[in-house]
Design an enzyme around this catalytic site. Structure first.
Site, short mmCIF file in Angstrom:
data_model
loop_
_atom_site.label_atom_id
_atom_site.label_comp_id
_atom_site.label_asym_id
_atom_site.label_seq_id
_atom_site.Cartn_x
_atom_site.Cartn_y
_atom_site.Cartn_z
N GLU A 1 0.78 -1.24 0.00
CA GLU A 1 0.00 0.00 0.00
C GLU A 1 0.81 1.29 0.00
O GLU A 1 0.30 2.35 0.36
CB GLU A 1 -0.96 0.00 1.20
C1 BMA Z 1 -4.74 -2.89 4.70
C2 BMA Z 1 -3.74 -3.94 5.05
C3 BMA Z 1 -3.30 -3.78 6.48
C4 BMA Z 1 -4.47 -3.38 7.36
C5 BMA Z 1 -5.78 -3.74 6.69
C6 BMA Z 1 -6.97 -3.38 7.56
O1 BMA Z 1 -4.18 -1.65 4.93
O2 BMA Z 1 -2.62 -3.80 4.19
O3 BMA Z 1 -2.31 -2.79 6.60
O4 BMA Z 1 -4.36 -4.10 8.57
O5 BMA Z 1 -5.89 -3.03 5.48
O6 BMA Z 1 -6.99 -1.99 7.80
#
Ligand code: BMA
Length: 684
Positions: free
Chosen positions: A423
């Site tokens: 991300e």
């Molecule tokens: C995304 C994942 C995690 C996070 C999840 C729930 O950001 O990559 O970083 O735990 O969503 O928020």
């Protein structure tokens, strides 16, 4: 090669403390203090808060040992540390032998000069990962997300989630977290072995590219033995030309490895031996699955495909995201991997994403994936933060980390993809406060590393496995990372943006690598951290075991939108799990019906402590309703209803390699069971 294990009973103390206390290696400070009763279980109540001091201090580990005679005679002796978490300095008999600054690296230290006959003392000093991160961050602040994590983590090559995450506690582990041993060598040792497969005309050539590090001039010979699942062995050998040899074995009737539900997972065992005359100098073992895997990205009417193709067969990827299975890594072993990954395979998963906020997993993890037919989408360890990627020492540290972990995993049958990070490309494009003039240097460094440096390192060490710059991404260059026409997406409009589940049906996607909905763990698991008087979703303890701000409120809001609020807490726990299952079902069934989509990995498979989260299996291994539901909506042949208002479409999805024929029977009934309409139709 002569090996002397050094795992087992050690001693530890806070740096400078008077007395040493018993410790276990591999292990960690928190679990050693827990074993002594010095701290309470940080997973209960809000004990986590009372153990913050542990990671804020420096700690020393030591053990004495008598060196094996064979080691003392060896030409080279290395102290090999498979995992030091994280900032460490080492002494052998009070001689400094080296330092470590990367939890994900193996550190071999040449100790020939320090090892002596009789009693030896090995000492390891760990610096606080909290203080060190904070100090470095004070010098150069990194961008991190959320208030659920301690600051400065990106400065250390340590599991990002150890500093806290929106499903994990702030319990940065410290210690010798993987095996530690002495290795003595004679004339030479194996320094790099690259096993590659060449598939042609129904044959498979297994080619071993062998490099040795030598200290003597003796003639060296390498021998490769490949044992098929039926026990039949093939052997080939070659003399080394200096420090290099290449050996090929042709498998005429290969038993191909397939992902779960698409076929079997026959595994070959490869033994490589390095000899000087009759003497065996070194040996390595590899478990191999014969298959081709490609990530097929081709322009099409929806944009560009993003399909994993195994042995020429396009696969609809079904699975979930894997996080560390315990805040304290050394409490996870083959038993836990087999149970959790076995549960995934039992529910028709065929892929697992090793998410970039944890660590490159144990051999036992990938053994289980090989055996169960779970393809691995392997992130590198970078998540949701900026990193000092323009600092030379940091890059040198990363080069060793990447080279070692790619070399360790590249032969794995299950390995399907190397992915740069979690991300961060989308953060630069879509998250507030990131793309500012002050951060221009960090953004340029990001691009240089994930678009150029890292892919070059991967191509050099493992040209056979595809590289993807970030998850989500459309291919990089900050172009619509979460766009959906190309590459993969993370669909968080449901849950994080409070949109209804039906929002999944409006989301065009080629591959959905994250989407999720939270639920509480089973009541028995809640009882492990909350007493009955705390069994209220808004109680302090229930909120402490909820790291996604407003998460418990979201569970209540969505529950009320779908069901009458239950009378009691136990029913709310159960109904919340049913709701989570419904959310994921609606998403997966939709994307399985969408011909443009080739995969759905829900967030998340497992937990690292007892907590409300997006997992389908809780910390103690208890299946939530969602895990049972994945067994249905991930089934190779699955029926689904696309109900839109007064219309309902009936669909059958067939993920098997064969044609499926059957009959579809349907009925439209009132809630009291009285039938309004019914029908049946042949299906193929
Ligand atoms: C995304 C994942 C995690 C996070 C999840 C729930 O950001 O990559 O970083 O735990 O969503 O928020």
């Amino acid at each position: 090669m002569k090996t002397q294990p050094l795992a087992g009973a050690w001693q530890f103390r806070e740096r400078g403390a008077a007395e040493w206390q018993p410790a276990t290696v591999p292990g960690g400070v928190h679990t050693d203090l827990l074993a002594l009763g010095t701290i309470n279980d940080p997973f209960v109540g809000d004990e986590e808060k009372r153990v913050q001091w542990v990671a804020e201090r420096d700690w020393e580990y030591r053990r004495s040992f008598t060196a094996d005679a064979a080691l003392l005679e060896a030409e080279r002796v290395f102290l090999v540390c498979d995992g030091l978490d994280t900032l460490a300095e080492l002494w052998l008999n009070d001689q400094p032998i080296g330092a470590a600054e990367n939890m994900f690296r193996q550190y071999p230290y040449d100790v020939a000069g320090a090892l002596r006959p009789g009693q030896n003392e090995l000492r390891v000093l760990f610096t606080s990962p909290v203080r060190a991160a904070a100090e470095r961050n004070a010098q150069r602040p990194m961008i991190i997300v959320g208030d659920f994590t301690l600051i400065g983590g990106p400065h250390l090559r340590k599991a990002p989630c150890h500093y806290g995450w929106d499903w994990g506690p702030m319990l940065p582990a410290i210690g010798v977290w993987r095996d530690i041993r002495l290795e003595g060598y004679g004339t030479a040792r194996l320094s790099d072995v690259h096993l590659r497969q060449q598939h042609a005309n129904g044959h498979v050539a297994l080619v071993a590219d062998i490099h040795a590090e030598r200290w003597g001039q003796a003639a060296l010979r390498a021998e490769l033995r490949l044992t098929a699942p039926n026990g039949r062995a093939q052997v080939a050998a070659a003399d080394l030309d200096g420090e290099h040899a290449q050996i090929a074995i042709d498998v005429e009737h290969p038993k191909l490895w397939w992902p779960n539900d698409l076929g079997a997972q026959p595994l070959y065992q490869a033994e490589l031996v390095l000899r000087a005359g009759e003497a065996i100098l070194d040996a390595r073992h590899y478990q191999v699955g014969l298959r081709t895997i490609e990530l097929r990205r081709q322009p099409d009417s929806w944009g560009e495909s993003f399909t994993f193709v195994v042995n020429g067969v396009p696969v609809f990827a079904k699975g979930a995201n894997w996080i560390p299975a315990d805040s304290f890594p050394t409490r996870v072993g083959a038993r836990e991997y087999d149970r959790l990954l076995g549960a995934a395979a039992a529910a028709h998963h065929n892929m697992v994403r090793v998410w970039g906020g944890g660590y490159y997993e144990d051999e036992a993890f990938y053994d289980a994936c090989d055996r169960l037919g779970l393809l691995v989408w392997q992130d590198f360890m970078f998540a949701c933060a900026s990193y000092p990627l323009d600092e030379a020492p940091f890059l040198e540290n990363l080069a060793a980390e990447v080279r070692q972990n790619v070399a360790r995993l590249r032969h794995r049958a299950c390995l399907a993809l190397w992915c740069g990070n979690n991300e961060i490309e989308t953060a630069w494009v879509e998250w507030g406060g990131w793309d500012t003039p002050a951060h221009a240097g960090l953004k340029a460094a990001y691009n240089q590393f994930f678009q150029h440096i890292l892919p070059a390192w991967v191509a050099e060490a493992d040209a056979d496995t595809a590289y993807w710059p970030s998850s989500p991404s459309s291919g990089g260059n900050f172009e619509q990372p979460n766009g959906g026409a190309r590459g993969d997406i993370h669909q968080w409009m449901v849950w994080h943006a409070m949109q209804p589940f039906e929002r999944y049906r409006d989301t065009p996607a080629r591959f959905v690598s994250e989407f999720g909905f939270q639920s509480l763990p089973s009541l028995a698991t809640v009882a492990s951290y909350a007493a009955p008087e705390d069994w209220n979703l808004t109680s302090y303890i229930m909120e402490h075991h909820q790291r996604n701000l407003a998460g418990n409120g979201k569970i209540i809001t969505y529950t009320a939108a779908h069901f009458r609020l239950p009378h009691d807490f136990a029913s709310l726990v159960y109904l919340g799990q049913v709701l989570q299952a419904e959310a994921m079902r609606i998403g997966v069934e939709h994307w399985r019906r969408d011909p443009a989509c080739a995969g759905t990995l829900y967030w998340q498979l497992n937990d690292c402590w007892p907590v409300a989260s997006w997992s389908s299996i809780d910390y103690f291994g208890r299946w939530k309703a969602l895990h049972y539901a994945t067994r249905r909506f991930f089934a190779p042949v699955a029926l689904s209803v696309d109900d839109r208002g007064t219309a309902a479409g009936l669909f059958v999805s067939n993920d098997t390699i064969a044609t499926w024929s059957g009959e579809l029977r349907w009925a439209l009934e009132r809630l009291d069971g009285s039938q309004l309409r019914a029908g049946r139709a042949p299906v193929q």
